[in-house]
Scaffold this active site. Structure first.
Site, PDB file in Angstrom:
ATOM      1  N   GLY A  12       0.840  -1.201   0.000  1.00  0.00           N
ATOM      2  CA  GLY A  12       0.000   0.000   0.000  1.00  0.00           C
ATOM      3  C   GLY A  12       0.872   1.246   0.000  1.00  0.00           C
ATOM      4  N   ALA A  13       0.865   1.971  -1.148  1.00  0.00           N
ATOM      5  CA  ALA A  13       1.710   3.170  -1.288  1.00  0.00           C
ATOM      6  C   ALA A  13       0.833   4.413  -1.195  1.00  0.00           C
ATOM      7  CB  ALA A  13       2.445   3.130  -2.618  1.00  0.00           C
ATOM      8  N   ASN A  94      -5.965   0.296   1.921  1.00  0.00           N
ATOM      9  CA  ASN A  94      -7.137   1.098   2.266  1.00  0.00           C
ATOM     10  C   ASN A  94      -8.240   0.259   2.914  1.00  0.00           C
ATOM     11  OD1 ASN A  94      -6.636   0.208  -0.357  1.00  0.00           O
ATOM     12  ND2 ASN A  94      -8.418   1.258  -1.162  1.00  0.00           N
ATOM     13  N   PRO A  96     -11.861   1.435   3.526  1.00  0.00           N
ATOM     14  CA  PRO A  96     -12.975   2.395   3.570  1.00  0.00           C
ATOM     15  C   PRO A  96     -14.218   1.804   4.242  1.00  0.00           C
ATOM     16  CG  PRO A  96     -12.773   1.428   1.383  1.00  0.00           C
ATOM     17  CD  PRO A  96     -11.641   0.885   2.183  1.00  0.00           C
ATOM     18  N   THR A 135      -5.648   1.726   9.626  1.00  0.00           N
ATOM     19  CA  THR A 135      -6.582   1.857  10.755  1.00  0.00           C
ATOM     20  C   THR A 135      -7.664   0.824  10.571  1.00  0.00           C
ATOM     21  OG1 THR A 135      -6.249   4.191  10.905  1.00  0.00           O
ATOM     22  CG2 THR A 135      -8.193   3.346  11.950  1.00  0.00           C
ATOM     23  N   GLU A 169      -2.380  14.053   8.307  1.00  0.00           N
ATOM     24  CA  GLU A 169      -1.962  14.530   7.000  1.00  0.00           C
ATOM     25  C   GLU A 169      -1.636  16.022   7.079  1.00  0.00           C
ATOM     26  OE1 GLU A 169      -4.740  13.244   3.961  1.00  0.00           O
ATOM     27  OE2 GLU A 169      -4.838  11.314   4.959  1.00  0.00           O
ATOM     28  N   CYS A 276      -9.959   9.107   8.513  1.00  0.00           N
ATOM     29  CA  CYS A 276      -9.982   8.320   9.751  1.00  0.00           C
ATOM     30  C   CYS A 276     -11.145   8.584  10.692  1.00  0.00           C
ATOM     31  CB  CYS A 276      -8.696   8.559  10.531  1.00  0.00           C
ATOM     32  SG  CYS A 276      -7.291   7.731   9.810  1.00  0.00           S
TER      33      CYS A 276
HETATM   34  C1  UDX Z   1      -6.315  12.172  12.122  1.00  0.00           C
HETATM   35  C2  UDX Z   1      -5.579  12.054  13.472  1.00  0.00           C
HETATM   36  O1  UDX Z   1      -5.216  13.364  13.928  1.00  0.00           O
HETATM   37  C3  UDX Z   1      -4.363  11.166  13.323  1.00  0.00           C
HETATM   38  O2  UDX Z   1      -3.724  10.990  14.575  1.00  0.00           O
HETATM   39  C4  UDX Z   1      -4.804   9.817  12.776  1.00  0.00           C
HETATM   40  O3  UDX Z   1      -3.714   8.967  12.599  1.00  0.00           O
HETATM   41  C5  UDX Z   1      -5.556   9.991  11.472  1.00  0.00           C
HETATM   42  O4  UDX Z   1      -6.646  10.885  11.647  1.00  0.00           O
HETATM   43  P1  UDX Z   1      -6.017  13.592   9.891  1.00  0.00           P
HETATM   44  O5  UDX Z   1      -7.337  13.036   9.514  1.00  0.00           O
HETATM   45  O6  UDX Z   1      -4.913  13.529   8.910  1.00  0.00           O
HETATM   46  O7  UDX Z   1      -5.476  12.848  11.212  1.00  0.00           O
HETATM   47  O8  UDX Z   1      -6.189  15.144  10.268  1.00  0.00           O
HETATM   48  P2  UDX Z   1      -6.516  15.986  11.574  1.00  0.00           P
HETATM   49  O9  UDX Z   1      -5.476  17.022  11.730  1.00  0.00           O
HETATM   50  O10 UDX Z   1      -6.784  15.141  12.745  1.00  0.00           O
HETATM   51  O11 UDX Z   1      -7.851  16.747  11.133  1.00  0.00           O
HETATM   52  C6  UDX Z   1      -9.079  16.068  10.920  1.00  0.00           C
HETATM   53  C7  UDX Z   1     -10.184  17.043  10.596  1.00  0.00           C
HETATM   54  O12 UDX Z   1     -10.529  17.815  11.740  1.00  0.00           O
HETATM   55  C8  UDX Z   1      -9.834  18.062   9.506  1.00  0.00           C
HETATM   56  O13 UDX Z   1     -10.936  18.199   8.641  1.00  0.00           O
HETATM   57  C9  UDX Z   1      -9.561  19.333  10.271  1.00  0.00           C
HETATM   58  O14 UDX Z   1      -9.792  20.496   9.512  1.00  0.00           O
HETATM   59  C10 UDX Z   1     -10.558  19.193  11.415  1.00  0.00           C
HETATM   60  N1  UDX Z   1     -10.177  19.974  12.614  1.00  0.00           N
HETATM   61  C11 UDX Z   1      -9.023  19.666  13.292  1.00  0.00           C
HETATM   62  C12 UDX Z   1     -11.011  20.984  13.074  1.00  0.00           C
HETATM   63  O15 UDX Z   1     -12.066  21.256  12.473  1.00  0.00           O
HETATM   64  N2  UDX Z   1     -10.660  21.654  14.210  1.00  0.00           N
HETATM   65  C13 UDX Z   1      -9.517  21.394  14.910  1.00  0.00           C
HETATM   66  O16 UDX Z   1      -9.284  22.046  15.936  1.00  0.00           O
HETATM   67  C14 UDX Z   1      -8.673  20.365  14.428  1.00  0.00           C
HETATM   68  P1  ADP Z   2      -4.218   5.220   3.401  1.00  0.00           P
HETATM   69  O1  ADP Z   2      -4.668   6.634   3.647  1.00  0.00           O
HETATM   70  O2  ADP Z   2      -4.702   4.278   4.466  1.00  0.00           O
HETATM   71  O3  ADP Z   2      -2.756   5.102   3.147  1.00  0.00           O
HETATM   72  P2  ADP Z   2      -4.750   4.946   0.529  1.00  0.00           P
HETATM   73  O4  ADP Z   2      -6.034   4.641  -0.162  1.00  0.00           O
HETATM   74  O5  ADP Z   2      -4.083   6.272   0.296  1.00  0.00           O
HETATM   75  O6  ADP Z   2      -5.007   4.706   2.089  1.00  0.00           O
HETATM   76  O7  ADP Z   2      -3.660   3.836   0.165  1.00  0.00           O
HETATM   77  C1  ADP Z   2      -3.881   2.474   0.186  1.00  0.00           C
HETATM   78  C2  ADP Z   2      -3.187   1.827  -1.031  1.00  0.00           C
HETATM   79  O8  ADP Z   2      -3.211   0.398  -0.885  1.00  0.00           O
HETATM   80  C3  ADP Z   2      -3.845   2.122  -2.381  1.00  0.00           C
HETATM   81  O9  ADP Z   2      -2.912   2.796  -3.225  1.00  0.00           O
HETATM   82  C4  ADP Z   2      -4.208   0.712  -2.953  1.00  0.00           C
HETATM   83  O10 ADP Z   2      -3.999   0.609  -4.343  1.00  0.00           O
HETATM   84  C5  ADP Z   2      -3.243  -0.188  -2.184  1.00  0.00           C
HETATM   85  N1  ADP Z   2      -3.660  -1.601  -2.098  1.00  0.00           N
HETATM   86  C6  ADP Z   2      -4.846  -2.103  -1.699  1.00  0.00           C
HETATM   87  N2  ADP Z   2      -4.841  -3.457  -1.725  1.00  0.00           N
HETATM   88  C7  ADP Z   2      -3.606  -3.843  -2.139  1.00  0.00           C
HETATM   89  C8  ADP Z   2      -2.953  -5.121  -2.380  1.00  0.00           C
HETATM   90  N3  ADP Z   2      -3.562  -6.290  -2.152  1.00  0.00           N
HETATM   91  N4  ADP Z   2      -1.679  -5.113  -2.817  1.00  0.00           N
HETATM   92  C9  ADP Z   2      -1.038  -3.943  -3.044  1.00  0.00           C
HETATM   93  N5  ADP Z   2      -1.586  -2.714  -2.832  1.00  0.00           N
HETATM   94  C10 ADP Z   2      -2.848  -2.654  -2.402  1.00  0.00           C
END
Ligand code: UDX
Ligand code: ADP
Length: 466
Positions: A12-13, A94, A96, A135, A169, A276
């Site tokens: 998964g890249a 992924n 979902p 996750t 992110e 997430c």
């Molecule tokens: C989250 C968790 O923070 C991270 O630890 C976990 O591994 C993955 O999920 P992420 O989804 O990348 O990370 O972003 P995050 O910074 O948590 O923001 C999530 C959402 O909440 C965004 O839409 C952001 O705009 C919103 N947010 C965040 C607010 O609206 N208010 C805040 O004070 C903080």
């Molecule tokens: P995350 O945010 O969890 O990293 P993404 O959707 O960005 O999720 O990345 C997950 C990646 O895993 C996708 O690019 C998808 O093509 C790849 N993937 C899913 N199943 C397999 C598999 N069996 N072998 C290799 N890659 C896979």
């Protein structure tokens, strides 16, 4: 330090696998890291000479890729071969929310986890440590274990660990380099120690904690549920502020200065997005329902419900202020990603808000510094089953490469992402391009000098302030 682990394979890249492996390769130069994916386009983008074509935008990522790619970091579609060569395999595929079947709309779709685990079973050689990185719902590691334990081949041995990702992110590289903690769950002490040895290269020992598999998985879901709960809580307060004349920024500051509460994750906004939060909370809700904990399920479900309500209430405020109708009116959408510093739009509040505005017949001119036309097209598709236009007046949208283009002839600008560049715009120039009375709906409160904006002639609505 002499490594026992010589080769790592990451399946998964994506947003998790890419940055995580880049940092491991950078910090452990003696280990070869192979990131594999079935998606050829994505792998080609990771291997692109032009670093602005990397599939994900993440501050600091380009520098690491420049340093390590082709050295001890490789991206390829050779899933089977790299599984066979690896001593340690990370699963970062992924997961979902399921669209149909049992648990639809709530449970995670584990088909990619299952298929990659089966590939590991078939192709791994010798002793292999399998690390769950995506996750996942609690007890997924058990599924991975049961598949791997069906192994009849005495030349293969597997140890399963859970090592949840806490990176956010937009700050992924920094989060990976300076994590608050690294959590490792598992039963096999030797395997745990091997993973600790990797992290010890840059993470202080006291920040690496270990527990059993299920506690590790549950910690990840709970941490995200707590963070999301803070956002839903502050968003409910934003609505009270609007009706009582309080100021959400001041209230939030006052709450956050209580050291028992802390100041992070108290920023009101159009609702949380990202891959997430919603998924993890719904997994928690599903788990509670499964174990007959109805009240607990309802408690966490309300965090997601408030998030939908916040998005909906923002769309209604826009329509109401534009004299109750936006049919045929041009609206500039500033920001489409779910937060600043990422090109990711998964669960972005912009999607639902834009769909509601389109449903009212608006013409949206969408600008985001990093999100591509293709992503927006996918998100706002009117062909997908969920988004068939509900009426004949359904509006349409246009992709703008520049913010000035997105502002042209609009009645309103709606700021949906907290990109820094919005703070430094020449709003006078933008005002000249708009139709009056011109509005700014600032759902992220990025406009720092409201008086100045008003003096230019704008009608300004800021979340939790008016
Ligand atoms: C989250 C968790 O923070 C991270 O630890 C976990 O591994 C993955 O999920 P992420 O989804 O990348 O990370 O972003 P995050 O910074 O948590 O923001 C999530 C959402 O909440 C965004 O839409 C952001 O705009 C919103 N947010 C965040 C607010 O609206 N208010 C805040 O004070 C903080
Ligand atoms: P995350 O945010 O969890 O990293 P993404 O959707 O960005 O999720 O990345 C997950 C990646 O895993 C996708 O690019 C998808 O093509 C790849 N993937 C899913 N199943 C397999 C598999 N069996 N072998 C290799 N890659 C896979």
């Amino acid at each position: 330090m002499e490594f026992k682990i010589k080769k790592i394979c990451c399946i998964g890249a994506g947003y998790v696998g890419g940055p995580t492996m880049a940092v491991i390769a950078d910090k452990c130069k003696g280990i070869e890291v192979n990131v594999v994916d079935l998606n050829r386009e994505r792998i080609a983008a990771w291997n692109s000479e032009n670093l602005s074509e990397l599939p994900i935008f993440e501050p600091g990522l380009k520098n690491i890729i420049t340093r390590r790619r082709g050295e001890n970091l490789h991206f390829s579609c050779d899933v089977e071969m790299n599984i066979a060569l690896a001593d340690m395999i990370f699963i970062s595929v992924n997961t979902p929310i399921k669209k149909s079947g049992i648990g639809a709309g709530m449970a995670s779709d584990l088909k990619w986890v299952e298929s990659s685990t089966r590939q590991i079973l078939e192709h791994a050689q010798g002793n292999t440590i399998v690390v769950e990185k995506s996750t996942l719902p609690v007890k997924t590691a058990k599924t991975i274990k049961s598949i791997l334990e069906s192994n009849k081949n005495s030349n293969k041995n597997f140890s399963v660990l859970s090592n949840p990702e806490f990176l956010a992110e937009g700050t992924a590289i920094d989060d990976l380099i300076n994590p608050d903690r690294v959590l490792i769950g598992g039963e096999d002490r030797n395997a745990i120690d091997e993973l600790i040895k990797i992290y010890e290269n840059w993470v202080p020992k006291n920040k690496i904690i270990t527990t059993n598999l299920w506690s590790s998985e549950l910690s990840k879901l709970s941490a995200n549920a707590f963070l999301a709960q803070r956002i839903s809580s502050i968003n409910t307060i934003s609505a009270i502020c609007e009706t009582t004349g309080s100021n959400i920024n001041d209230v939030s500051k006052a709450i956050g200065m209580d050291s028992r509460i802390g100041s992070e994750f108290l920023k009101a906004g159009p609702g949380f997005g990202g891959s997430c939060f919603k998924k993890d909370i719904l997994n928690l809700v599903y788990l509670c329902q499964y174990y007959g904990l109805g009240e607990v399920a309802n408690f966490w479900k309300s965090v997601v419900d408030i998030n939908s309500w916040q998005k909906d209430r923002i769309s209604k405020i826009i329509v109401k202020n534009l004299f109750g109708t936006i049919a045929g009116k041009k609206l500039g959408i500033f920001g489409f990603s779910f937060k600043a510093n990422t090109n990711d739009t998964r669960e972005s509040p912009a999607i639902e808000i834009c769909k509601s505005l389109l449903d009212e017949g608006a013409i949206l001119q969408i600008y985001d510094p990093k999100v591509s036309f293709d992503s927006i097209k996918k998100d706002l598709s009117t062909i997908g089953e969920d988004s068939i236009p509900k009426n004949d007046n359904y509006g349409h949208w246009i992709f703008s490469r520049k913010s000035l283009e997105a502002a042209k002839d609009t009645d309103a600008i709606i700021i949906l992402t907290d990109w820094d560049e919005f703070k430094t715009y020449n709003w006078e120039e933008i005002y000249e391009l708009m139709r009056i009375p011109a509005w700014i709906f600032d759902t992220r409160n990025v406009i720092e000098s409201p008086k100045h904006i008003r003096s230019l002639g704008f009608n300004l609505w800021q979340l939790g302030i008016n």
